[in-house]
Scaffold this motif. Structure first.
Motif, PDB file in Angstrom:
ATOM      1  N   MET A   1       0.843  -1.184   0.000  1.00  0.00           N
ATOM      2  CA  MET A   1       0.000   0.000   0.000  1.00  0.00           C
ATOM      3  C   MET A   1       0.883   1.240   0.000  1.00  0.00           C
ATOM      4  O   MET A   1       1.833   1.336   0.766  1.00  0.00           O
ATOM      5  N   TYR A   2       0.565   2.158  -0.863  1.00  0.00           N
ATOM      6  CA  TYR A   2       1.299   3.412  -0.949  1.00  0.00           C
ATOM      7  C   TYR A   2       0.720   4.422   0.033  1.00  0.00           C
ATOM      8  O   TYR A   2      -0.480   4.640   0.073  1.00  0.00           O
ATOM      9  N   LEU A   3       1.580   5.018   0.847  1.00  0.00           N
ATOM     10  CA  LEU A   3       1.173   6.071   1.771  1.00  0.00           C
ATOM     11  C   LEU A   3       1.837   7.370   1.352  1.00  0.00           C
ATOM     12  O   LEU A   3       3.046   7.404   1.094  1.00  0.00           O
ATOM     13  N   ASP A   4       1.072   8.443   1.300  1.00  0.00           N
ATOM     14  CA  ASP A   4       1.656   9.738   0.967  1.00  0.00           C
ATOM     15  C   ASP A   4       1.838  10.568   2.236  1.00  0.00           C
ATOM     16  O   ASP A   4       1.537  10.118   3.344  1.00  0.00           O
ATOM     17  N   GLU A   5       2.325  11.788   2.068  1.00  0.00           N
ATOM     18  CA  GLU A   5       2.597  12.659   3.217  1.00  0.00           C
ATOM     19  C   GLU A   5       1.339  12.916   4.050  1.00  0.00           C
ATOM     20  O   GLU A   5       1.411  12.983   5.271  1.00  0.00           O
ATOM     21  N   THR A   6       0.202  13.053   3.395  1.00  0.00           N
ATOM     22  CA  THR A   6      -1.047  13.298   4.116  1.00  0.00           C
ATOM     23  C   THR A   6      -1.406  12.105   4.991  1.00  0.00           C
ATOM     24  O   THR A   6      -1.808  12.267   6.149  1.00  0.00           O
ATOM     25  N   ASP A   7      -1.249  10.895   4.452  1.00  0.00           N
ATOM     26  CA  ASP A   7      -1.501   9.691   5.253  1.00  0.00           C
ATOM     27  C   ASP A   7      -0.590   9.659   6.478  1.00  0.00           C
ATOM     28  O   ASP A   7      -1.041   9.377   7.588  1.00  0.00           O
ATOM     29  N   TYR A   8       0.684   9.937   6.269  1.00  0.00           N
ATOM     30  CA  TYR A   8       1.628   9.934   7.384  1.00  0.00           C
ATOM     31  C   TYR A   8       1.263  10.989   8.428  1.00  0.00           C
ATOM     32  O   TYR A   8       1.376  10.749   9.628  1.00  0.00           O
ATOM     33  N   ARG A   9       0.820  12.139   7.986  1.00  0.00           N
ATOM     34  CA  ARG A   9       0.435  13.197   8.924  1.00  0.00           C
ATOM     35  C   ARG A   9      -0.779  12.756   9.749  1.00  0.00           C
ATOM     36  O   ARG A   9      -0.832  12.980  10.959  1.00  0.00           O
ATOM     37  N   ILE A  10      -1.754  12.134   9.083  1.00  0.00           N
ATOM     38  CA  ILE A  10      -2.930  11.614   9.796  1.00  0.00           C
ATOM     39  C   ILE A  10      -2.496  10.581  10.835  1.00  0.00           C
ATOM     40  O   ILE A  10      -2.945  10.608  11.987  1.00  0.00           O
ATOM     41  N   LEU A  11      -1.609   9.684  10.449  1.00  0.00           N
ATOM     42  CA  LEU A  11      -1.121   8.651  11.371  1.00  0.00           C
ATOM     43  C   LEU A  11      -0.396   9.262  12.561  1.00  0.00           C
ATOM     44  O   LEU A  11      -0.564   8.824  13.702  1.00  0.00           O
ATOM     45  N   GLN A  12       0.414  10.278  12.308  1.00  0.00           N
ATOM     46  CA  GLN A  12       1.122  10.944  13.413  1.00  0.00           C
ATOM     47  C   GLN A  12       0.135  11.577  14.381  1.00  0.00           C
ATOM     48  O   GLN A  12       0.286  11.458  15.604  1.00  0.00           O
ATOM     49  N   LEU A  13      -0.877  12.232  13.852  1.00  0.00           N
ATOM     50  CA  LEU A  13      -1.879  12.864  14.712  1.00  0.00           C
ATOM     51  C   LEU A  13      -2.638  11.821  15.535  1.00  0.00           C
ATOM     52  O   LEU A  13      -2.861  12.008  16.734  1.00  0.00           O
ATOM     53  N   LEU A  14      -3.026  10.727  14.902  1.00  0.00           N
ATOM     54  CA  LEU A  14      -3.767   9.683  15.614  1.00  0.00           C
ATOM     55  C   LEU A  14      -2.900   8.975  16.651  1.00  0.00           C
ATOM     56  O   LEU A  14      -3.403   8.565  17.702  1.00  0.00           O
TER      57      LEU A  14
ATOM     58  N   LYS B   1      -9.565   3.820   4.778  1.00  0.00           N
ATOM     59  CA  LYS B   1      -8.652   3.039   3.941  1.00  0.00           C
ATOM     60  C   LYS B   1      -7.482   2.513   4.779  1.00  0.00           C
ATOM     61  O   LYS B   1      -7.100   1.338   4.659  1.00  0.00           O
ATOM     62  N   LEU B   2      -6.928   3.337   5.660  1.00  0.00           N
ATOM     63  CA  LEU B   2      -5.828   2.913   6.528  1.00  0.00           C
ATOM     64  C   LEU B   2      -6.281   1.794   7.465  1.00  0.00           C
ATOM     65  O   LEU B   2      -5.520   0.867   7.759  1.00  0.00           O
ATOM     66  N   GLU B   3      -7.514   1.858   7.921  1.00  0.00           N
ATOM     67  CA  GLU B   3      -8.070   0.789   8.760  1.00  0.00           C
ATOM     68  C   GLU B   3      -8.267  -0.492   7.941  1.00  0.00           C
ATOM     69  O   GLU B   3      -7.883  -1.576   8.382  1.00  0.00           O
ATOM     70  N   ARG B   4      -8.876  -0.365   6.774  1.00  0.00           N
ATOM     71  CA  ARG B   4      -9.121  -1.538   5.907  1.00  0.00           C
ATOM     72  C   ARG B   4      -7.838  -2.250   5.518  1.00  0.00           C
ATOM     73  O   ARG B   4      -7.774  -3.471   5.471  1.00  0.00           O
ATOM     74  N   GLU B   5      -6.811  -1.459   5.218  1.00  0.00           N
ATOM     75  CA  GLU B   5      -5.524  -2.006   4.779  1.00  0.00           C
ATOM     76  C   GLU B   5      -4.692  -2.547   5.940  1.00  0.00           C
ATOM     77  O   GLU B   5      -3.628  -3.120   5.727  1.00  0.00           O
TER      78      GLU B   5
ATOM     79  N   LYS C   1      -5.888  -0.920  15.555  1.00  0.00           N
ATOM     80  CA  LYS C   1      -6.940  -0.705  16.548  1.00  0.00           C
ATOM     81  C   LYS C   1      -6.657   0.589  17.289  1.00  0.00           C
ATOM     82  O   LYS C   1      -5.582   1.173  17.190  1.00  0.00           O
ATOM     83  N   TYR C   2      -7.639   1.013  18.046  1.00  0.00           N
ATOM     84  CA  TYR C   2      -7.520   2.199  18.886  1.00  0.00           C
ATOM     85  C   TYR C   2      -7.563   1.732  20.341  1.00  0.00           C
ATOM     86  O   TYR C   2      -8.395   0.897  20.695  1.00  0.00           O
ATOM     87  N   VAL C   3      -6.660   2.251  21.164  1.00  0.00           N
ATOM     88  CA  VAL C   3      -6.579   1.810  22.553  1.00  0.00           C
ATOM     89  C   VAL C   3      -6.455   3.009  23.497  1.00  0.00           C
ATOM     90  O   VAL C   3      -6.142   4.118  23.069  1.00  0.00           O
ATOM     91  N   THR C   4      -6.654   2.730  24.756  1.00  0.00           N
ATOM     92  CA  THR C   4      -6.429   3.706  25.817  1.00  0.00           C
ATOM     93  C   THR C   4      -5.201   3.259  26.588  1.00  0.00           C
ATOM     94  O   THR C   4      -5.092   2.096  26.965  1.00  0.00           O
ATOM     95  N   ILE C   5      -4.270   4.151  26.801  1.00  0.00           N
ATOM     96  CA  ILE C   5      -3.059   3.833  27.545  1.00  0.00           C
ATOM     97  C   ILE C   5      -3.278   4.249  29.003  1.00  0.00           C
ATOM     98  O   ILE C   5      -3.606   5.397  29.285  1.00  0.00           O
ATOM     99  N   LEU C   6      -3.127   3.284  29.881  1.00  0.00           N
ATOM    100  CA  LEU C   6      -3.374   3.514  31.306  1.00  0.00           C
ATOM    101  C   LEU C   6      -2.077   3.820  32.042  1.00  0.00           C
ATOM    102  O   LEU C   6      -1.003   3.379  31.638  1.00  0.00           O
ATOM    103  N   ASN C   7      -2.191   4.536  33.146  1.00  0.00           N
ATOM    104  CA  ASN C   7      -1.047   4.846  33.995  1.00  0.00           C
ATOM    105  C   ASN C   7      -0.843   3.679  34.960  1.00  0.00           C
ATOM    106  O   ASN C   7      -1.657   3.468  35.860  1.00  0.00           O
ATOM    107  N   LYS C   8       0.232   2.924  34.760  1.00  0.00           N
ATOM    108  CA  LYS C   8       0.506   1.726  35.579  1.00  0.00           C
ATOM    109  C   LYS C   8       0.568   2.055  37.063  1.00  0.00           C
ATOM    110  O   LYS C   8      -0.018   1.349  37.888  1.00  0.00           O
TER     111      LYS C   8
END
Length: 152
Positions: A1-14, A42-46, A51-58
């Motif tokens: 799958m080809y990812l462009d700069e916009t995809d990478y920016r979305i991933l960084q934000l998420l 598309k990023l989810e399908r590919e 997944k989306y998770v919550t990070i807890l304070n140990k």
């Protein structure tokens, strides 16, 4: 799958905040809502977004001890690897488990309440596995860096 700069920016934000709305992401990257929504789907399908998770304070949950263990199996046979891997999947204290190359077979990360609870885990669960020939435990004194964000 080809990812462009916009995809990478979305991933960084998420990676920074998975609770951002599509509207907030769109505003941040100067794109309209519909293309941002389509790109995320598309990023989810590919499988780029698993997944989306919550990070807890140990520590706030009373899980203040992190232990890394090097585990060596007595024989490097498929059955032993499979048995050990299946056992790791059943132990909630084990938060990471990797087969590694080198002088031992597995590197596992364990989260425990304290040394006593780790000792109980070690004696009652980990050391009871038949395929193990050696375990070395390393107690984390402090974390210098801990992140779930991938460098993209």
């Amino acid at each position: 799958m080809y990812l462009d700069e916009t995809d990478y920016r979305i991933l960084q934000l998420l990676q920074t905040n998975a609770q951002l709305t599509i509207k907030e992401i769109a505003a941040e990257i100067n794109l309209s809502i519909t293309p941002v929504h389509d790109r995320i789907k598309k990023l989810e399908r590919e499988g780029v977004i698993e997944k989306y998770v919550t990070i807890l304070n140990k520590k706030r949950l009373g899980k203040g001890l992190t232990v890394f263990c090097n585990v060596t199996l007595d024989k490097q046979q498929r059955e032993n690897f499979q048995e050990f891997s299946e056992a790791m999947l059943q132990m909630p204290e084990v938060v990471e488990c990797c087969v590694v190359s080198g002088t031992f077979d597995y590197l596992i990360k364990i989260i425990a309440t304290d040394v006593e609870s780790y000792h109980n885990f070690y004696q009652e669960k980990l050391a009871t596995l038949k395929a193990i020939s050696h375990i070395s435990s390393f107690f984390v004194m402090s974390e210098v860096k801990s992140t779930t964000s991938l460098p993209i």
